[in-house]
Write an enzyme that holds these catalytic residues in place. Structure first.
Site, mmCIF file in Angstrom:
data_model
loop_
_atom_site.group_PDB
_atom_site.id
_atom_site.type_symbol
_atom_site.label_atom_id
_atom_site.label_comp_id
_atom_site.label_asym_id
_atom_site.label_seq_id
_atom_site.Cartn_x
_atom_site.Cartn_y
_atom_site.Cartn_z
ATOM 1 N N TYR A 93 0.853 -1.195 0.000
ATOM 2 C CA TYR A 93 0.000 0.000 0.000
ATOM 3 C C TYR A 93 0.885 1.240 0.000
ATOM 4 O O TYR A 93 0.795 2.106 0.852
ATOM 5 C CB TYR A 93 -0.938 -0.041 1.213
ATOM 6 N N HIS A 98 -2.114 2.622 -2.872
ATOM 7 C CA HIS A 98 -3.092 3.627 -2.434
ATOM 8 C C HIS A 98 -4.005 4.038 -3.610
ATOM 9 O O HIS A 98 -5.230 3.946 -3.516
ATOM 10 C CB HIS A 98 -2.313 4.825 -1.876
ATOM 11 N N ASN A 118 1.142 -3.696 11.260
ATOM 12 C CA ASN A 118 1.797 -2.668 12.076
ATOM 13 C C ASN A 118 2.937 -1.943 11.381
ATOM 14 O O ASN A 118 3.686 -1.225 12.014
ATOM 15 C CB ASN A 118 2.253 -3.255 13.430
ATOM 16 N N SER A 154 7.181 -2.685 -3.152
ATOM 17 C CA SER A 154 8.281 -2.021 -3.855
ATOM 18 C C SER A 154 9.049 -3.101 -4.627
ATOM 19 O O SER A 154 8.993 -4.287 -4.270
ATOM 20 C CB SER A 154 9.195 -1.323 -2.852
ATOM 21 N N ALA A 157 11.236 -5.167 -2.519
ATOM 22 C CA ALA A 157 10.480 -6.050 -1.619
ATOM 23 C C ALA A 157 9.864 -7.226 -2.371
ATOM 24 O O ALA A 157 9.703 -8.315 -1.814
ATOM 25 C CB ALA A 157 9.393 -5.259 -0.907
ATOM 26 N N HIS A 179 4.808 -3.178 -12.935
ATOM 27 C CA HIS A 179 6.129 -2.915 -13.509
ATOM 28 C C HIS A 179 6.683 -4.272 -13.939
ATOM 29 O O HIS A 179 6.521 -5.256 -13.210
ATOM 30 C CB HIS A 179 7.019 -2.289 -12.435
ATOM 31 N N SER A 325 10.617 34.327 -30.027
ATOM 32 C CA SER A 325 11.145 35.342 -30.943
ATOM 33 C C SER A 325 11.944 34.663 -32.051
ATOM 34 O O SER A 325 12.429 33.532 -31.892
ATOM 35 C CB SER A 325 12.052 36.301 -30.167
HETATM 36 N N1 LIG Z 1 5.512 4.905 -7.588
HETATM 37 C C1 LIG Z 1 5.209 5.064 -8.851
HETATM 38 O O1 LIG Z 1 5.072 6.193 -9.309
HETATM 39 C C2 LIG Z 1 5.020 3.885 -9.766
HETATM 40 C C3 LIG Z 1 4.516 4.103 -11.055
HETATM 41 C C4 LIG Z 1 4.250 3.007 -11.876
HETATM 42 C C5 LIG Z 1 4.525 1.735 -11.415
HETATM 43 N N2 LIG Z 1 5.065 1.542 -10.163
HETATM 44 C C6 LIG Z 1 5.320 0.175 -9.720
HETATM 45 O O2 LIG Z 1 4.331 -0.173 -8.773
HETATM 46 C C7 LIG Z 1 4.875 -1.088 -7.803
HETATM 47 C C8 LIG Z 1 4.678 -0.508 -6.427
HETATM 48 O O3 LIG Z 1 5.416 0.689 -6.367
HETATM 49 P P1 LIG Z 1 5.149 1.804 -5.257
HETATM 50 O O4 LIG Z 1 5.979 2.990 -5.624
HETATM 51 O O5 LIG Z 1 3.697 1.937 -5.029
HETATM 52 O O6 LIG Z 1 5.815 1.064 -4.032
HETATM 53 P P2 LIG Z 1 6.307 1.660 -2.686
HETATM 54 O O7 LIG Z 1 5.652 2.953 -2.416
HETATM 55 O O8 LIG Z 1 7.763 1.589 -2.678
HETATM 56 O O9 LIG Z 1 5.587 0.548 -1.796
HETATM 57 C C9 LIG Z 1 6.141 0.027 -0.783
HETATM 58 C C10 LIG Z 1 5.196 -1.040 -0.215
HETATM 59 O O10 LIG Z 1 5.989 -2.188 -0.085
HETATM 60 C C11 LIG Z 1 5.895 -2.618 1.273
HETATM 61 N N3 LIG Z 1 7.141 -3.253 1.653
HETATM 62 C C12 LIG Z 1 8.411 -2.776 1.506
HETATM 63 N N4 LIG Z 1 9.297 -3.685 1.965
HETATM 64 C C13 LIG Z 1 8.561 -4.751 2.386
HETATM 65 C C14 LIG Z 1 8.900 -6.010 2.912
HETATM 66 N N5 LIG Z 1 10.160 -6.379 3.108
HETATM 67 N N6 LIG Z 1 7.887 -6.847 3.234
HETATM 68 C C15 LIG Z 1 6.580 -6.506 3.038
HETATM 69 N N7 LIG Z 1 6.217 -5.327 2.523
HETATM 70 C C16 LIG Z 1 7.190 -4.466 2.191
HETATM 71 C C17 LIG Z 1 5.626 -1.355 2.078
HETATM 72 O O11 LIG Z 1 5.038 -1.707 3.283
HETATM 73 P P3 LIG Z 1 5.480 -1.014 4.687
HETATM 74 O O12 LIG Z 1 4.793 0.316 4.724
HETATM 75 O O13 LIG Z 1 5.000 -1.966 5.694
HETATM 76 O O14 LIG Z 1 6.968 -0.845 4.629
HETATM 77 C C18 LIG Z 1 4.671 -0.629 1.133
HETATM 78 O O15 LIG Z 1 3.352 -1.091 1.316
HETATM 79 C C19 LIG Z 1 6.340 -1.275 -8.179
HETATM 80 O O16 LIG Z 1 6.459 -2.411 -9.003
HETATM 81 C C20 LIG Z 1 6.649 -0.009 -8.977
HETATM 82 O O17 LIG Z 1 7.730 -0.165 -9.876
HETATM 83 C C21 LIG Z 1 5.294 2.587 -9.342
#
Ligand SMILES: NC(=O)c1ccc[n+]([C@@H]2O[C@H](COP(=O)([O-])OP(=O)(O)OC[C@H]3O[C@@H](n4cnc5c(N)ncnc54)[C@H](OP(=O)(O)O)[C@@H]3O)[C@@H](O)[C@H]2O)c1
Length: 403
Positions: A93, A98, A118, A154, A157, A179, A325
């Site tokens: 999330y 989100h 948590n 991520s 992760a 991704h 210009s």
């Molecule tokens: N961000 C962008 O703009 C974007 C755009 C297009 C595509 N994407 C793709 O969408 C996907 C998600 O990206 P995002 O940017 O939304 O990810 P992010 O914000 O980096 O999300 C992190 C999530 O991963 C969890 N997490 C991290 N380490 C963990 C672990 N060891 N065990 C369990 N949960 C863990 C976090 O939970 P905690 O809060 O508990 O740490 C959080 O819910 C990726 O594949 C990314 O490449 C992202």
């Protein structure tokens, strides 16, 4: 930039634009901006639907015919019917979790969130109205309940948790990514998908915050869709339906490989790394030649971001040249080819480094260090401390909205 004739030429250019053939009107299924974020049930009450047929399917992109899928072909009733037996388990999330999660919920689909208990995300999900035990679970429980598993952890992760997640992806489930990173670079990430499930991708072309805000405005973000593995014969259709369900307006077909290669390349190039490098080089030369910080910043960043780039975005480069210009136009056209010739080898080097996995290797190694957040913070502080960005802070402070 000298722009004495700007107003006159801009007026002429916009008149030319106004005379151009009208683009077919677009509209999307819309959720009103005033819609409450918090929902008490897994299957939220559907928002009023505005529906209009557009019927565009094949679009000519500069002489290349490409198929584009659109939201208008997937009204909310059709989505409900399509996913009536599905539980969409959204794992992670962060930014995408989100945006996509709330859009799915507002679209009235059966979506649950799975995050570690948590952690930061657990708290944030609750703030957004996800209820523990109802539609908020820990990762394993959400996967066990889900039929479509949306892996929105991520990228680092995804690799780290794969040994625990893979055995839970049993036949009949679908694996969804935003991704291509994890499966495409499986030699490095170790994300080797089970061979008996559909594996699909919906990659929004923007931050999860934009996925959400465009949906709330009744518009939709552009997304790429792709199929990595089609076991049921219905993977592409599922990807399209998922793309619409998470809040996309238009869906562009690609492959997992092309999505990840272009994405890593773009963000290192014109989207961030390349543009930052250009800003720094131009600013430093101006400063070394005796210009003040404000003059150097205004001529490098402020005018670009506040005036020219939005105009280029809205109207294209030819319009921009036409609207400046004659002095600016002559020099800019001449120098653009010098910059292109100088930079093209760097872009080729970058593409090679993306395609051969070097960028992925570096990213995984760096981001899995226990102290990676502290290291990033130090780098961010170094950037904040650069004169150009300190000058920028002062310039931005003078904008009326910041006064
Ligand atoms: N961000 C962008 O703009 C974007 C755009 C297009 C595509 N994407 C793709 O969408 C996907 C998600 O990206 P995002 O940017 O939304 O990810 P992010 O914000 O980096 O999300 C992190 C999530 O991963 C969890 N997490 C991290 N380490 C963990 C672990 N060891 N065990 C369990 N949960 C863990 C976090 O939970 P905690 O809060 O508990 O740490 C959080 O819910 C990726 O594949 C990314 O490449 C992202």
């Amino acid at each position: 930039m000298a722009s004495k004739s700007f107003a006159r030429t801009a007026l002429r250019a916009s008149k030319q634009k106004a005379a151009a053939p009208a683009v077919p009107k677009r509209s999307f299924v819309s959720a009103p901006a005033s819609r409450p974020v918090v929902s008490r049930s897994t299957r939220a009450v559907a928002a009023p639907i505005q529906q209009q047929t557009r019927g565009v399917k094949t679009i000519d992109f500069a002489g290349h015919q490409e198929q584009v899928f659109e939201r208008s072909d997937w009204p909310r009733e059709k989505l409900h019917e399509y996913f009536k037996n599905d539980t969409l388990a959204l794992i992670g999330y962060g930014s995408q979790g989100h945006g996509q999660g709330l859009n799915l919920r507002d679209n009235g689909l059966n979506v649950i969130v799975g995050v570690r208990k948590n952690g930061q995300s657990w708290k944030e999900a609750q703030q957004d109205g996800w209820i523990p035990g109802t539609n908020l679970f820990d990762v394993d429980e959400a996967i066990s309940k889900g039929t479509i598993i949306m892996n929105l952890l991520s990228d680092a992760a995804q690799s780290e948790t794969w040994p625990a997640i893979k055995p839970q992806l049993t036949k009949g489930k679908t694996l969804y990514f935003s991704h291509g990173f994890s499966p495409v670079f499986k030699d490095l990430t170790k994300v080797d998908v089970p061979t008996d499930i559909d594996v699909i991708l919906v990659a929004p072309k923007g931050s999860g915050r934009t996925v959400r805000s465009l949906f709330r405005e009744g518009r939709g973000i552009n997304s790429s869709i792709a199929v990595y593995q089609d076991v049921t014969g219905k993977a592409e259709e599922k990807a399209i339906a998922m793309g619409v369900a998470v809040g996309s307006g238009y869906l562009y077909k690609t492959t997992f490989e092309k999505e990840v290669w272009s994405d890593l390349y773009g963000e290192r190039g014109c989207l961030m790394g390349g543009i930052h490098g250009m800003f720094l080089a131009q600013y430093e030369v101006l400063r070394e030649r005796g210009h003040s910080p404000s003059e150097a910043f205004n001529e490098t960043v402020e005018e670009a971001t506040q005036s020219l780039y939005p105009l280029i975005g809205a109207n294209g480069m030819d319009w921009m040249y036409a609207a400046c210009s004659t002095t600016a136009r002559r020099g800019a056209i001449d120098w653009s080819s010098k910059f292109k010739d100088t930079l093209k080898p760097v872009f080729n080097e970058l593409y090679d480094s993306v395609k051969d996995g070097s960028e992925t290797k570096r990213s995984l190694e760096y981001n899995s260090q226990p102290d990676y957040r502290e290291k990033y913070e130090k780098e961010m502080q170094d950037i904040r401390d650069l004169e150009i960005w300190r000058a920028g802070k002062a310039v931005r402070g003078l904008r009326p909205e910041n006064n």
